[in-house]
Design a protein around this motif. Structure first.
Motif, PDB file in Angstrom:
ATOM      1  N   GLU A   9       0.834  -1.204   0.000  1.00 32.93           N
ATOM      2  CA  GLU A   9       0.000   0.000   0.000  1.00 32.93           C
ATOM      3  C   GLU A   9       0.869   1.254   0.000  1.00 32.93           C
ATOM      4  O   GLU A   9       0.600   2.215  -0.740  1.00 32.93           O
ATOM      5  N   THR A  10       1.895   1.261   0.812  1.00 31.26           N
ATOM      6  CA  THR A  10       2.779   2.423   0.899  1.00 31.26           C
ATOM      7  C   THR A  10       3.502   2.642  -0.425  1.00 31.26           C
ATOM      8  O   THR A  10       3.599   3.778  -0.912  1.00 31.26           O
ATOM      9  N   LEU A  15       4.107   5.509  -5.591  1.00 28.92           N
ATOM     10  CA  LEU A  15       4.145   5.474  -7.051  1.00 28.92           C
ATOM     11  C   LEU A  15       3.073   6.369  -7.673  1.00 28.92           C
ATOM     12  O   LEU A  15       3.319   7.039  -8.681  1.00 28.92           O
ATOM     13  N   VAL A  16       1.898   6.395  -7.078  1.00 29.74           N
ATOM     14  CA  VAL A  16       0.814   7.252  -7.568  1.00 29.74           C
ATOM     15  C   VAL A  16       1.217   8.722  -7.432  1.00 29.74           C
ATOM     16  O   VAL A  16       1.036   9.522  -8.361  1.00 29.74           O
ATOM     17  N   GLU A  19       3.857   9.591 -10.011  1.00 24.77           N
ATOM     18  CA  GLU A  19       3.266   9.705 -11.341  1.00 24.77           C
ATOM     19  C   GLU A  19       2.541  11.043 -11.499  1.00 24.77           C
ATOM     20  O   GLU A  19       2.654  11.699 -12.548  1.00 24.77           O
ATOM     21  N   LEU A  20       1.820  11.470 -10.470  1.00 24.14           N
ATOM     22  CA  LEU A  20       1.138  12.762 -10.514  1.00 24.14           C
ATOM     23  C   LEU A  20       2.139  13.904 -10.631  1.00 24.14           C
ATOM     24  O   LEU A  20       1.950  14.838 -11.418  1.00 24.14           O
ATOM     25  N   ARG A  21       3.211  13.839  -9.857  1.00 23.47           N
ATOM     26  CA  ARG A  21       4.242  14.874  -9.938  1.00 23.47           C
ATOM     27  C   ARG A  21       4.859  14.915 -11.338  1.00 23.47           C
ATOM     28  O   ARG A  21       5.091  15.992 -11.888  1.00 23.47           O
ATOM     29  N   GLN A  22       5.109  13.752 -11.890  1.00 17.74           N
ATOM     30  CA  GLN A  22       5.707  13.693 -13.224  1.00 17.74           C
ATOM     31  C   GLN A  22       4.765  14.268 -14.283  1.00 17.74           C
ATOM     32  O   GLN A  22       5.190  15.000 -15.173  1.00 17.74           O
TER      33      GLN A  22
END
Length: 74
Positions: A9-10, A15-16, A19-22
């Motif tokens: 979960e962590t 990773l989510v 991905e948003l930052r990228q």
């Protein structure tokens, strides 16, 4: 004590977020690149006008020099 599901979960949350930052970074960079290219296009247009003007002046000067017969401008 951490268990495998907690690690998963962590890691998934991390990773989510990454991905948003990228995606946000890519969006900002695309906008900056577009603005930079627009600016370059404007500069290219001004340069083309300047080159055409200079070429016309040089052509006129050359014609005037040839018309004097001496090959020199007075």
């Amino acid at each position: 004590m951490w268990t495998a599901p907690q690690y998963i979960e962590t890691e998934d949350a991390h990773l989510v977020e990454e991905e948003l930052r990228q995606r946000e970074y890519d969006t900002r960079m695309a906008a900056l690149r577009a603005a930079q290219e627009k600016k370059r296009d404007a500069i290219r247009a001004k340069n083309a006008i300047s080159r055409a003007k200079t070429l016309a002046e040089a052509t006129a000067a050359e014609k005037a020099a040839r018309a004097t017969g001496t090959g020199r401008l007075r």
